[in-house]
Scaffold this active site. Sequence first.
Site, PDB file in Angstrom:
ATOM      1  N   LYS A  93      -4.854  15.746   7.264  1.00  0.00           N
ATOM      2  CA  LYS A  93      -4.688  17.134   6.825  1.00  0.00           C
ATOM      3  C   LYS A  93      -5.562  18.065   7.646  1.00  0.00           C
ATOM      4  O   LYS A  93      -5.107  19.104   8.144  1.00  0.00           O
ATOM      5  CB  LYS A  93      -5.043  17.238   5.343  1.00  0.00           C
ATOM      6  CG  LYS A  93      -4.657  18.549   4.689  1.00  0.00           C
ATOM      7  CD  LYS A  93      -5.000  18.520   3.195  1.00  0.00           C
ATOM      8  CE  LYS A  93      -4.203  17.466   2.477  1.00  0.00           C
ATOM      9  NZ  LYS A  93      -4.546  17.365   1.031  1.00  0.00           N
ATOM     10  N   ARG A 124      -9.970  20.380  -0.625  1.00  0.00           N
ATOM     11  CA  ARG A 124      -8.956  19.318  -0.649  1.00  0.00           C
ATOM     12  C   ARG A 124      -9.423  18.097   0.140  1.00  0.00           C
ATOM     13  O   ARG A 124     -10.202  18.215   1.083  1.00  0.00           O
ATOM     14  CB  ARG A 124      -7.638  19.810  -0.033  1.00  0.00           C
ATOM     15  CG  ARG A 124      -6.978  20.964  -0.750  1.00  0.00           C
ATOM     16  CD  ARG A 124      -5.810  21.484   0.084  1.00  0.00           C
ATOM     17  NE  ARG A 124      -5.187  22.657  -0.513  1.00  0.00           N
ATOM     18  CZ  ARG A 124      -4.085  22.634  -1.258  1.00  0.00           C
ATOM     19  NH1 ARG A 124      -3.482  21.486  -1.498  1.00  0.00           N
ATOM     20  NH2 ARG A 124      -3.571  23.737  -1.753  1.00  0.00           N
ATOM     21  N   GLY A 150      -1.544  12.437  -3.416  1.00  0.00           N
ATOM     22  CA  GLY A 150      -1.952  12.449  -4.813  1.00  0.00           C
ATOM     23  C   GLY A 150      -3.039  11.472  -5.183  1.00  0.00           C
ATOM     24  O   GLY A 150      -3.464  11.424  -6.337  1.00  0.00           O
ATOM     25  N   MET A 167      -6.186  11.265  -3.993  1.00  0.00           N
ATOM     26  CA  MET A 167      -7.550  11.807  -4.042  1.00  0.00           C
ATOM     27  C   MET A 167      -7.500  13.225  -4.608  1.00  0.00           C
ATOM     28  O   MET A 167      -6.438  13.714  -4.972  1.00  0.00           O
ATOM     29  CB  MET A 167      -8.178  11.744  -2.651  1.00  0.00           C
ATOM     30  CG  MET A 167      -8.452  10.298  -2.218  1.00  0.00           C
ATOM     31  SD  MET A 167      -9.089  10.168  -0.548  1.00  0.00           S
ATOM     32  CE  MET A 167      -7.703  10.678   0.439  1.00  0.00           C
ATOM     33  N   ARG A 215       2.064  17.448   7.311  1.00  0.00           N
ATOM     34  CA  ARG A 215       1.806  16.044   7.615  1.00  0.00           C
ATOM     35  C   ARG A 215       3.150  15.400   7.907  1.00  0.00           C
ATOM     36  O   ARG A 215       4.200  15.949   7.553  1.00  0.00           O
ATOM     37  CB  ARG A 215       1.123  15.337   6.443  1.00  0.00           C
ATOM     38  CG  ARG A 215       1.918  15.349   5.151  1.00  0.00           C
ATOM     39  CD  ARG A 215       1.099  14.865   3.979  1.00  0.00           C
ATOM     40  NE  ARG A 215       1.812  15.022   2.712  1.00  0.00           N
ATOM     41  CZ  ARG A 215       1.219  14.979   1.533  1.00  0.00           C
ATOM     42  NH1 ARG A 215      -0.079  14.795   1.444  1.00  0.00           N
ATOM     43  NH2 ARG A 215       1.913  15.117   0.415  1.00  0.00           N
ATOM     44  N   HIS A 235       4.908  14.502  -7.873  1.00  0.00           N
ATOM     45  CA  HIS A 235       4.121  13.314  -7.537  1.00  0.00           C
ATOM     46  C   HIS A 235       4.969  12.044  -7.620  1.00  0.00           C
ATOM     47  O   HIS A 235       4.954  11.206  -6.713  1.00  0.00           O
ATOM     48  CB  HIS A 235       2.921  13.214  -8.489  1.00  0.00           C
ATOM     49  CG  HIS A 235       2.189  11.919  -8.385  1.00  0.00           C
ATOM     50  ND1 HIS A 235       2.444  10.854  -9.222  1.00  0.00           N
ATOM     51  CD2 HIS A 235       1.230  11.496  -7.527  1.00  0.00           C
ATOM     52  CE1 HIS A 235       1.661   9.853  -8.893  1.00  0.00           C
ATOM     53  NE2 HIS A 235       0.915  10.214  -7.874  1.00  0.00           N
ATOM     54  N   ARG A 258      18.654 -26.904   6.530  1.00  0.00           N
ATOM     55  CA  ARG A 258      17.978 -27.959   5.781  1.00  0.00           C
ATOM     56  C   ARG A 258      19.012 -28.857   5.115  1.00  0.00           C
ATOM     57  O   ARG A 258      19.664 -28.456   4.146  1.00  0.00           O
ATOM     58  CB  ARG A 258      17.043 -27.328   4.738  1.00  0.00           C
ATOM     59  CG  ARG A 258      15.886 -26.578   5.351  1.00  0.00           C
ATOM     60  CD  ARG A 258      15.317 -25.507   4.475  1.00  0.00           C
ATOM     61  NE  ARG A 258      16.224 -24.352   4.401  1.00  0.00           N
ATOM     62  CZ  ARG A 258      15.838 -23.099   4.187  1.00  0.00           C
ATOM     63  NH1 ARG A 258      14.566 -22.832   4.012  1.00  0.00           N
ATOM     64  NH2 ARG A 258      16.707 -22.131   4.135  1.00  0.00           N
ATOM     65  N   ARG A 282      17.884 -29.763  10.694  1.00  0.00           N
ATOM     66  CA  ARG A 282      16.728 -30.622  10.421  1.00  0.00           C
ATOM     67  C   ARG A 282      17.196 -31.832   9.620  1.00  0.00           C
ATOM     68  O   ARG A 282      17.834 -31.685   8.562  1.00  0.00           O
ATOM     69  CB  ARG A 282      15.666 -29.848   9.649  1.00  0.00           C
ATOM     70  CG  ARG A 282      14.404 -30.659   9.380  1.00  0.00           C
ATOM     71  CD  ARG A 282      13.371 -29.844   8.621  1.00  0.00           C
ATOM     72  NE  ARG A 282      13.758 -29.627   7.237  1.00  0.00           N
ATOM     73  CZ  ARG A 282      13.080 -28.859   6.377  1.00  0.00           C
ATOM     74  NH1 ARG A 282      12.009 -28.215   6.785  1.00  0.00           N
ATOM     75  NH2 ARG A 282      13.493 -28.721   5.134  1.00  0.00           N
ATOM     76  N   SER A 336      10.165 -26.652  17.215  1.00  0.00           N
ATOM     77  CA  SER A 336      10.149 -25.551  16.251  1.00  0.00           C
ATOM     78  C   SER A 336       8.939 -25.734  15.345  1.00  0.00           C
ATOM     79  O   SER A 336       8.759 -26.789  14.728  1.00  0.00           O
ATOM     80  CB  SER A 336      11.423 -25.524  15.400  1.00  0.00           C
ATOM     81  OG  SER A 336      11.375 -24.448  14.485  1.00  0.00           O
ATOM     82  N   GLY A 356       6.962 -25.545  12.147  1.00  0.00           N
ATOM     83  CA  GLY A 356       7.116 -25.417  10.698  1.00  0.00           C
ATOM     84  C   GLY A 356       5.786 -24.941  10.141  1.00  0.00           C
ATOM     85  O   GLY A 356       4.924 -25.752   9.786  1.00  0.00           O
ATOM     86  N   ASN A 391       4.827 -23.484   7.442  1.00  0.00           N
ATOM     87  CA  ASN A 391       4.443 -23.709   6.041  1.00  0.00           C
ATOM     88  C   ASN A 391       3.575 -24.956   5.941  1.00  0.00           C
ATOM     89  O   ASN A 391       2.450 -24.930   5.419  1.00  0.00           O
ATOM     90  CB  ASN A 391       5.678 -23.867   5.156  1.00  0.00           C
ATOM     91  CG  ASN A 391       6.555 -22.650   5.154  1.00  0.00           C
ATOM     92  OD1 ASN A 391       6.125 -21.565   5.539  1.00  0.00           O
ATOM     93  ND2 ASN A 391       7.790 -22.811   4.740  1.00  0.00           N
ATOM     94  N   CYS A 396      10.181 -21.619  12.427  1.00  0.00           N
ATOM     95  CA  CYS A 396      11.176 -21.540  11.352  1.00  0.00           C
ATOM     96  C   CYS A 396      10.533 -21.560   9.966  1.00  0.00           C
ATOM     97  O   CYS A 396      11.220 -21.751   8.970  1.00  0.00           O
ATOM     98  CB  CYS A 396      12.201 -22.666  11.468  1.00  0.00           C
ATOM     99  SG  CYS A 396      11.497 -24.325  11.344  1.00  0.00           S
ATOM    100  N   TYR A 427      12.133 -17.988  20.076  1.00  0.00           N
ATOM    101  CA  TYR A 427      12.850 -17.397  18.940  1.00  0.00           C
ATOM    102  C   TYR A 427      12.020 -17.518  17.679  1.00  0.00           C
ATOM    103  O   TYR A 427      11.085 -18.307  17.587  1.00  0.00           O
ATOM    104  CB  TYR A 427      14.214 -18.071  18.741  1.00  0.00           C
ATOM    105  CG  TYR A 427      14.138 -19.504  18.244  1.00  0.00           C
ATOM    106  CD1 TYR A 427      14.121 -19.797  16.886  1.00  0.00           C
ATOM    107  CD2 TYR A 427      14.079 -20.567  19.143  1.00  0.00           C
ATOM    108  CE1 TYR A 427      14.037 -21.112  16.434  1.00  0.00           C
ATOM    109  CE2 TYR A 427      14.000 -21.880  18.711  1.00  0.00           C
ATOM    110  CZ  TYR A 427      13.973 -22.147  17.352  1.00  0.00           C
ATOM    111  OH  TYR A 427      13.891 -23.442  16.904  1.00  0.00           O
TER     112      TYR A 427
END
Length: 917
Positions: A22, A93, A102, A104, A339, A456, A562, A618, A795, A797, A799, A863, A883
């Site tokens: 601002k 302000r 909104g 602050m 803004r 708001h 899968r 897979r 690839s 994995g 996870n 993947c 990829y």
Amino acid sequence: MTTHVYSFDNGDGKNKMLLGGKGSNLCEMTQIGLNVPPGFVISTAACLEYIAASNKALPAGVMDDVRKEIAALEKKTGKGFGDAKNPLLVSVRSGAAMSMPGMMDTILNLGLNGETLKGLIAQSDNPRFGWDAYRRFIQLFGKVALGIADEKFDEDFEDIKRNAGVKADVGLSAENLEEAAKRFLATVEAETGKPFPTDPFEQLEIAIKAVFNSWMGRRAVDYRREFKITPAMANGTAVNVQTMVFGNLGDDSATGVAFTRYPDTGENKLYGEYLVNAQGEDVVAGIRTPKPVDEMDKEMPEMFKQLVALRNKLEEHYKEVQDFEFTIEKGTLYCLQTRNGKMNAAATVRTSVEMEGEGLLTKGDALMRVAPESLEQLLFPQIDPKSGAKPVAKGLPASPGAAVGIAVFDADRAAQLGRGEGKKVILVREETKPEDIHGFFASEGILTSRGGKTSHAAVVARGMGKACVAGAEGIEVNVQKRVAVIGSHVIEEGDTITINGTTGEVYLGEVPMIDAKFTDELSTLLSWADAEARLKIFANADTPPDAQKARGYGAVGIGLCRTERMFNAKERLPVVVDMIVSETPEERKAALNKLLPMQREDFKGIFKAMSPFPVTIRLLDPPMHEFLPAEFQLMDEIDKLEHLRDTLSGMEVLHDAAPNVAALAAPQTVDAAVKRKETVLKMVRNLHEVNPMLGHRGVRLGISHPEIYEMQIRGILEATAECQKEGIEVHPEIMVPQVGEKKELEFIKAMVDTLQAEIEGTYGVKLTFKFGSMLEVVRACLKSDELAEISEFFSFGTNDLTQAGFSYSREDAENKFLPLYIEKGVLTDNPFEALDQSGVGKLMDIAVKQARAAKDGIKIGICGEHGGHPASIEFVDSIGLTYASCSAPRVPIARLAAAQSKLREGSTKAAAAMASA
């Protein structure tokens, strides 16, 4: 001494980190010649010093500089701060480097006291205006600076309106407002034990501290946490002190908020709302429902013409949609702030494409101004127009999209039910306040009975991409009783409602939804993204319909199919169980022979759906026990069957005595069912593992029970052969999971080679496919150069790699300690959502470098869940992956993130080249 205070005339309009968004914009607007009320900015650095100080005193010299700047304002305006005859009033302000609408605090009309009020009334010749300004100042200052609850003032004000017989404050007389001011002063003294401060400089110092304090207020902290605003992005708030101009001086005065384009649709047309004879807080607070700005063309035509000219100047200068506030004081138009406009994804995408066409943006600019995650908003379901549902109320379409949930009437309750209990809620309020922000985060959508499109609720909902219906005046909301009344309909807390933020309609109950469709603008933007990106975006898909959907989202391949998902189909699971409980390889092969044609058709369907793009399949990954019922469930079923068998045995005796009794199921049939369940239970116990995630799964299963992988590989290769004979271009890839040792891969490769030779002979074709493996075992990453001797692709994995890298069990970690780790700053992000670049990422980088050194140009992808996460995409692009594969609905997000990664890399290189020149 460090300078902390900057005049609008000389502040750096590009330095948002120091002056806030601002403040820097006020400096820039002033310096390009717009009519901005004069003022000055106190820096974010001063805020940080103040917050860190143990005595909570402003940094040394700040108030001395403030007094100098006030003197400069007095000279510019011809008014005096604290002058009883010609008083100078200011607004105070907040303003951080990133917009936090909104979140602050703001104080208006600062400088008023009993003496300056007389001067204001005499100067304006308008007692009502003077008392109105004074009562507003006392309430705002009391709430923001002195910490008095709004309700204390609201009770007084509502009592005055009730006694005066009016509903809106515009109907109150000067005498009514004088009474309000006096009652408010009494409230302040009663709540604080001190009289209201009258010295304007004391007021100003208290107000500056209050605004600084609001940086660490609950709603601001919640907002930053929700939107992941780090200190590197915005650290501390600036304070903007600006000369007051008044929109409540009569019918030739007004105040409003406008956007240079429609923030909900992106239409290239001035959008906004205004109120005649009002102050700015009235518009954004939703206390009065404002008028659309188009009406100003008839009501105040000259002012409307000037407003359009202001709109054009702002957009031409900033080359961005602007959200600006304006005040008209007795026929003079002022721009109070501007803004970058917060828009929903649909509007951002449309304006990006259109502004590129207008020459305001390059294609790269257009791509960079759209947040990838925001595209989720465009892919949310919409209300089915064929549903026949009838709305019971209609408000303003404040933020597009549809939302369904139970009605909840306060923010705390919404947070409890939405975040705490995982329920879908719609927050229903008369109007929302910044203090409600935690309820917004937990809600599916917001419904208010008061307020406009720039209230708001509307602004914050649009920024979050949540559906919002505002100003639904046909709804009477009673927060205390937790009900909303719409004519004869009563909505109680817990009742399901549906809102349509695109049309403003409200429905009782749950209304059917349909999938959203790509807009032309989104298709155009993503085509630019694909042309820019280096990283290709694939999808995770397990069925032909999933593959078709992935193509619709723009995927150029399947990075993870899968096969176990295919086993879980209702008609297949009994065959899978037969295969698992088989006691000999021959029995297992008999069951697998039933599964083979099913798998072959699955693969063929996916190949056809994705032709001519690659499909990575897979081989079976999870441990066998996952396809079997739980032990406690089997024991319970056996117990019930044995009880039934005993009952039927007794009934058989009855049947012999009375032959005319209806035939009953034979106990022998039940006995066979019991034996079958006992066989399965025995296998469940045999297959039990202490830690199945690190146990008998993936390639280990394929080596110990090769007939399973043989069936799957045969299905893939036969499907490939059939497609090739039919002239369908296919590019299958066989991927082996959980590999940690080269010899594991050699074992499966030998199986593939044998089956390939057989199938090529049978079908009379030369099969084209790739063979590779997952990189999800830490050892595999460290031995990727050896695995690359056999693998044609890899690839990641991520996870499993993240679980192994952290030694975390994902389900246990996310349910127990990860939220605490993030709250206490042990971790910045959940590593299962945002890739751990410094740890797991380093392992990936090592694997990529080693693999490419062993086999130049080897195809490597990702993947895991991280394949659709923008920051993770940027990282894997930087280490050279080919990829990224993610769930189909996240493909558009990943496509845009991949383009932005390449653009950022180009910007970094260009900056480095300039620095070294």
